[in-house]
Design a protein around this motif. Structure first.
Motif, mmCIF file in Angstrom:
data_model
loop_
_atom_site.group_PDB
_atom_site.id
_atom_site.type_symbol
_atom_site.label_atom_id
_atom_site.label_comp_id
_atom_site.label_asym_id
_atom_site.label_seq_id
_atom_site.Cartn_x
_atom_site.Cartn_y
_atom_site.Cartn_z
ATOM 1 N N PRO A 137 -0.185 -18.699 -14.159
ATOM 2 C CA PRO A 137 0.137 -19.279 -12.852
ATOM 3 C C PRO A 137 -0.563 -20.618 -12.630
ATOM 4 O O PRO A 137 -0.096 -21.436 -11.859
ATOM 5 N N GLU A 138 -1.691 -20.824 -13.344
ATOM 6 C CA GLU A 138 -2.389 -22.108 -13.222
ATOM 7 C C GLU A 138 -1.544 -23.228 -13.835
ATOM 8 O O GLU A 138 -1.704 -24.400 -13.483
ATOM 9 N N ALA A 139 -0.667 -22.886 -14.787
ATOM 10 C CA ALA A 139 0.150 -23.904 -15.450
ATOM 11 C C ALA A 139 1.489 -24.089 -14.738
ATOM 12 O O ALA A 139 1.977 -25.207 -14.593
ATOM 13 N N LEU A 140 2.084 -23.000 -14.317
ATOM 14 C CA LEU A 140 3.408 -23.038 -13.677
ATOM 15 C C LEU A 140 3.534 -21.751 -12.865
ATOM 16 O O LEU A 140 3.271 -20.675 -13.401
ATOM 17 N N PRO A 141 3.901 -21.853 -11.594
ATOM 18 C CA PRO A 141 4.024 -20.623 -10.803
ATOM 19 C C PRO A 141 4.950 -19.627 -11.503
ATOM 20 O O PRO A 141 6.047 -19.991 -11.931
ATOM 21 N N ALA A 172 10.430 -24.848 -4.853
ATOM 22 C CA ALA A 172 9.186 -25.090 -5.591
ATOM 23 C C ALA A 172 9.340 -26.207 -6.618
ATOM 24 O O ALA A 172 8.368 -26.860 -6.979
ATOM 25 N N ILE A 173 10.560 -26.407 -7.117
ATOM 26 C CA ILE A 173 10.757 -27.494 -8.089
ATOM 27 C C ILE A 173 11.501 -28.680 -7.455
ATOM 28 O O ILE A 173 12.048 -29.532 -8.165
ATOM 29 N N GLY A 229 16.041 -26.205 -13.788
ATOM 30 C CA GLY A 229 16.884 -25.439 -12.872
ATOM 31 C C GLY A 229 16.328 -24.037 -12.698
ATOM 32 O O GLY A 229 15.277 -23.703 -13.258
ATOM 33 N N VAL A 230 16.995 -23.256 -11.887
ATOM 34 C CA VAL A 230 16.587 -21.865 -11.654
ATOM 35 C C VAL A 230 17.804 -20.956 -11.738
ATOM 36 O O VAL A 230 18.942 -21.414 -11.587
ATOM 37 N N PHE A 231 17.538 -19.685 -11.995
ATOM 38 C CA PHE A 231 18.666 -18.749 -12.090
ATOM 39 C C PHE A 231 18.276 -17.400 -11.513
ATOM 40 O O PHE A 231 17.120 -17.144 -11.182
ATOM 41 N N GLU A 232 19.265 -16.539 -11.403
ATOM 42 C CA GLU A 232 19.033 -15.172 -10.945
ATOM 43 C C GLU A 232 19.853 -14.205 -11.788
ATOM 44 O O GLU A 232 20.794 -14.606 -12.499
ATOM 45 N N PHE A 292 21.295 -22.643 -10.518
ATOM 46 C CA PHE A 292 21.230 -24.011 -9.986
ATOM 47 C C PHE A 292 20.676 -24.881 -11.086
ATOM 48 O O PHE A 292 19.594 -24.587 -11.624
ATOM 49 N N THR A 293 21.372 -25.948 -11.437
ATOM 50 C CA THR A 293 20.808 -26.919 -12.366
ATOM 51 C C THR A 293 20.464 -28.183 -11.589
ATOM 52 O O THR A 293 20.990 -28.417 -10.506
ATOM 53 N N ARG A 294 19.591 -28.993 -12.154
ATOM 54 C CA ARG A 294 19.222 -30.239 -11.486
ATOM 55 C C ARG A 294 20.457 -31.123 -11.302
ATOM 56 O O ARG A 294 20.514 -31.936 -10.397
#
Ligand code: PLP
Length: 286
Positions: free
Chosen positions: A141-145, A57-58, A29-32, A91-93
């Motif tokens: 960034p090569e592994a995860l933005p 992006a995810i 998920g993502v957060f702010e 936001f969670t999946r």
């Protein structure tokens, strides 16, 4: 305290999510983190854009439009009667089974928490923070933005633990190339001979406060550029400060046992702090 979950409001005691939510099971998920000052939300659209970009992006599809989400955030503030607040949208999946496949989660979860908030670092804005360089590395960034503000904050937490153990207020995290990246929850800036430098954005979170500092520096006629920075730049800086929604602009006057400049918040940092206070108190979404 009224907490928004999936379109409804719950008291803190009754605000619950499923143990099958992949936000919990996998940090999926993502957060702010957003601030409101005197009833106005600072750079709300920028935070919403970053969150929706992270979600995209995810491949997480938010169940509401940006406009609806914005209204939900403002409604959460109104319900809690908050003027000076820290807001945490997530936001969670959503709910699935124990497998990590996101196709098992038909609907993303939405949570908004808002709490009353003042200055995060109290008297340290006058004294300056103590920084500690830590062994944990920023994900590359090569592994995860790096601009996905995801629910995986373990490297930041390990950095914080190390800083805590060494008696510091904030960690300074390097990237795997050996350059300074950022703090555990903020971006970092170094001032030498009146010029400000900060790590390249590709290697840290593109902070919204960082962006505001770029604008303010330009307005104030202070030179600011991105650069590769290392230990030497830190230890020999005239001034160092960190920036974040929660921290705002906070001077750092001690790092790894060394005194930065003369050990007091410097003139460039103070000028920016004043300008940032003015900016946050005079702009924003009512
Ligand atoms: N870097 C990290 C790792 C963060 O978690 C944050 C906080 O959001 C920041 C930097 C600062 O970003 P912003 O100024 O958008 O709050």
């Amino acid at each position: 305290e009224q907490i928004y979950i999936d379109g409804k409001f719950y008291s803190k005691e009754n605000a619950r999510i499923s143990v099958y939510d992949h936000g919990l099971l996998y940090g999926d998920g993502v957060f702010e983190g957003i601030r409101a000052y005197n009833g106005r939300v600072f750079r709300l659209d920028e935070h919403i854009d970053r969150m929706y970009d992270g979600a995209r992006a995810i491949c997480l599809v938010p169940p509401l439009s940006k406009e609806e989400f914005k209204e939900a955030i403002l409604e959460t503030l109104r319900r809690n009667d908050l003027k000076d607040a820290y807001i945490r949208p997530i936001f969670t999946r959503g709910v699935g089974d124990l497998g990590l496949d996101p196709r098992k989660c038909p609907k993303a979860g939405v949570i908004i928490i808002a709490v009353s908030w003042g200055a995060m670092y109290g008297d340290l804005y006058e004294k300056g923070l103590t920084g500690v360089t830590v062994s944990v590395r920023r994900n590359a960034p090569e592994a995860l933005p790096t601009n996905i503000k995801s629910l995986n904050y373990l490297n930041n937490i390990l950095a914080k633990i190390e800083a805590n153990e060494k008696g510091g207020d904030e960690a300074i995290i390097f990237d795997i190339r050996g350059n300074i990246s950022e703090g555990s929850g903020d971006n970092i800036f170094i001032i030498k001979n009146g010029r400000i430098r900060t790590p390249f954005v590709q290697y840290n979170l593109n902070g919204i406060t960082r962006g505001a500092v770029f604008e303010l520096a330009e307005k104030l006629g202070i030179s600011l550029a991105e650069a590769n920075l290392g230990y030497f730049d830190l230890y020999t800086a005239d001034e160092v400060f960190v920036t974040g929604t929660a921290a705002e602009i906070a001077p750092m006057t001690r790092i790894d046992g060394r005194v930065i400049g003369d050990g007091k918040p410097g003139p460039v940092t103070k000028k920016l702090m004043t300008a940032y206070t003015e900016l946050t108190r005079t702009t924003g979404t009512p």
